[in-house]
Design a protein around this motif. Sequence first.
Motif, PDB file in Angstrom:
ATOM      1  N   LYS A  86       0.906  -1.128   0.016  1.00  0.00           N
ATOM      2  CA  LYS A  86      -0.116   0.061   0.022  1.00  0.00           C
ATOM      3  C   LYS A  86       0.925   1.352  -0.047  1.00  0.00           C
ATOM      4  CE  LYS A  86      -4.396  -1.153   1.837  1.00  0.00           C
ATOM      5  NZ  LYS A  86      -5.271  -0.943   2.877  1.00  0.00           N
ATOM      6  N   GLY A 100     -12.578  -0.502  -5.778  1.00  0.00           N
ATOM      7  CA  GLY A 100     -11.697  -0.011  -5.123  1.00  0.00           C
ATOM      8  C   GLY A 100     -11.161   1.244  -4.753  1.00  0.00           C
ATOM      9  N   ARG A 101     -11.160   1.815  -3.589  1.00  0.00           N
ATOM     10  CA  ARG A 101     -10.565   2.856  -3.215  1.00  0.00           C
ATOM     11  C   ARG A 101      -9.518   2.896  -2.366  1.00  0.00           C
ATOM     12  NH1 ARG A 101     -11.120   6.000   1.507  1.00  0.00           N
ATOM     13  NH2 ARG A 101     -10.880   8.062   1.311  1.00  0.00           N
ATOM     14  N   ILE A 102      -8.287   3.683  -2.398  1.00  0.00           N
ATOM     15  CA  ILE A 102      -7.270   3.716  -1.461  1.00  0.00           C
ATOM     16  C   ILE A 102      -7.232   5.125  -1.086  1.00  0.00           C
ATOM     17  CG2 ILE A 102      -5.438   4.048  -3.362  1.00  0.00           C
ATOM     18  CD1 ILE A 102      -3.539   2.360  -1.533  1.00  0.00           C
ATOM     19  N   GLY A 120      -7.296   6.407   7.551  1.00  0.00           N
ATOM     20  CA  GLY A 120      -8.658   5.696   8.081  1.00  0.00           C
ATOM     21  C   GLY A 120      -9.753   6.243   8.256  1.00  0.00           C
ATOM     22  N   ASP A 159     -12.661   5.203   6.211  1.00  0.00           N
ATOM     23  CA  ASP A 159     -13.110   3.778   6.219  1.00  0.00           C
ATOM     24  C   ASP A 159     -13.856   3.502   7.776  1.00  0.00           C
ATOM     25  OD1 ASP A 159     -12.147   2.601   4.215  1.00  0.00           O
ATOM     26  OD2 ASP A 159      -9.826   2.795   4.667  1.00  0.00           O
ATOM     27  N   VAL A 176      -5.815  -4.465  -1.310  1.00  0.00           N
ATOM     28  CA  VAL A 176      -7.041  -4.265  -0.262  1.00  0.00           C
ATOM     29  C   VAL A 176      -7.039  -5.131   0.769  1.00  0.00           C
ATOM     30  CG1 VAL A 176      -8.559  -2.865  -2.082  1.00  0.00           C
ATOM     31  CG2 VAL A 176      -8.483  -5.368  -1.980  1.00  0.00           C
ATOM     32  N   ASN A 230     -10.733  -4.096   5.760  1.00  0.00           N
ATOM     33  CA  ASN A 230     -11.147  -2.697   6.109  1.00  0.00           C
ATOM     34  C   ASN A 230     -11.594  -2.009   5.118  1.00  0.00           C
ATOM     35  OD1 ASN A 230     -10.874  -3.116   8.859  1.00  0.00           O
ATOM     36  ND2 ASN A 230      -8.566  -3.118   8.773  1.00  0.00           N
ATOM     37  N   ASP A 231     -11.274  -2.343   3.786  1.00  0.00           N
ATOM     38  CA  ASP A 231     -11.343  -1.420   2.664  1.00  0.00           C
ATOM     39  C   ASP A 231     -12.641  -1.703   1.947  1.00  0.00           C
ATOM     40  OD1 ASP A 231      -8.747  -0.232   2.457  1.00  0.00           O
ATOM     41  OD2 ASP A 231      -8.096  -2.114   2.080  1.00  0.00           O
ATOM     42  N   ARG A 234     -15.770  -0.923  -0.700  1.00  0.00           N
ATOM     43  CA  ARG A 234     -15.875  -0.740  -2.005  1.00  0.00           C
ATOM     44  C   ARG A 234     -16.885   0.367  -2.301  1.00  0.00           C
ATOM     45  NH1 ARG A 234     -15.679  -5.040  -6.005  1.00  0.00           N
ATOM     46  NH2 ARG A 234     -15.340  -6.329  -4.140  1.00  0.00           N
ATOM     47  N   ARG A 249     -17.832  -5.288   1.556  1.00  0.00           N
ATOM     48  CA  ARG A 249     -15.971  -5.460   1.942  1.00  0.00           C
ATOM     49  C   ARG A 249     -15.457  -6.092   1.108  1.00  0.00           C
ATOM     50  NH1 ARG A 249     -14.879  -3.108   7.305  1.00  0.00           N
ATOM     51  NH2 ARG A 249     -16.806  -2.290   8.199  1.00  0.00           N
TER      52      ARG A 249
END
Length: 200
Positions: free
Chosen positions: A5, A131-133, A138, A141, A167, A170-171, A173, A196
């Motif tokens: 990550k 997906g999101r980063i 956090g 999230d 991912v 905890n990530d 969508r 999730r």
Amino acid sequence: MSEEKARVRDILRKRKDAMVPEDRLKKSLAITRHLMKNIRPGETVMVFTSKEKEVNTKSLILALFEKKNPVVVPIIVKEDVSLRLSYLRDFAALVPSTFGVPEPIGSEIPADAKDIDTIILPMLGFDRAGGRIGYGAGYYDRFLSKNPDLKKIGVAFACQEMASLPVDENDIRMDYIITEDGIVYPGKRGSDGAQRYRNT
């Protein structure tokens, strides 16, 4: 996972930083146009207040004001890594605050998450699986895990797309992902929207 990550975030920051301000603003306006086509009359929208190199949300907030959509903005609470919510009725109420994020400090109008229909989220990067980063703290999230029924729309520039994101459980969508090119991920609403990622 954390090392991967960190590597991906470094790549994405460099891509975002390479954009020139004029291009960033032009693409932000295009994102606003696409977004407003997906906001229903009267629904309450929670929207992030952008920093310099993010998708600029000023035009979005002003468009929501014009359409009489109630606007809620987050206030960062560092002590417990949470978000406090406030209605925003005047863009001038925003002042630089935690991490340089504009917040209505001194002009708060308390809001409740249960009154929100749609949330517009910032993203450092995304993929076409929804997906999101984020930036790694956090805040969102945690907020989404407590409020899974919100319609979640992530916004980013097209250059922030990755073929696949690292991912974990905890990530969460996104329901939709919008760039200057339009909707690039039209996810399913309902239980799928709150789904999730699962480690496989």
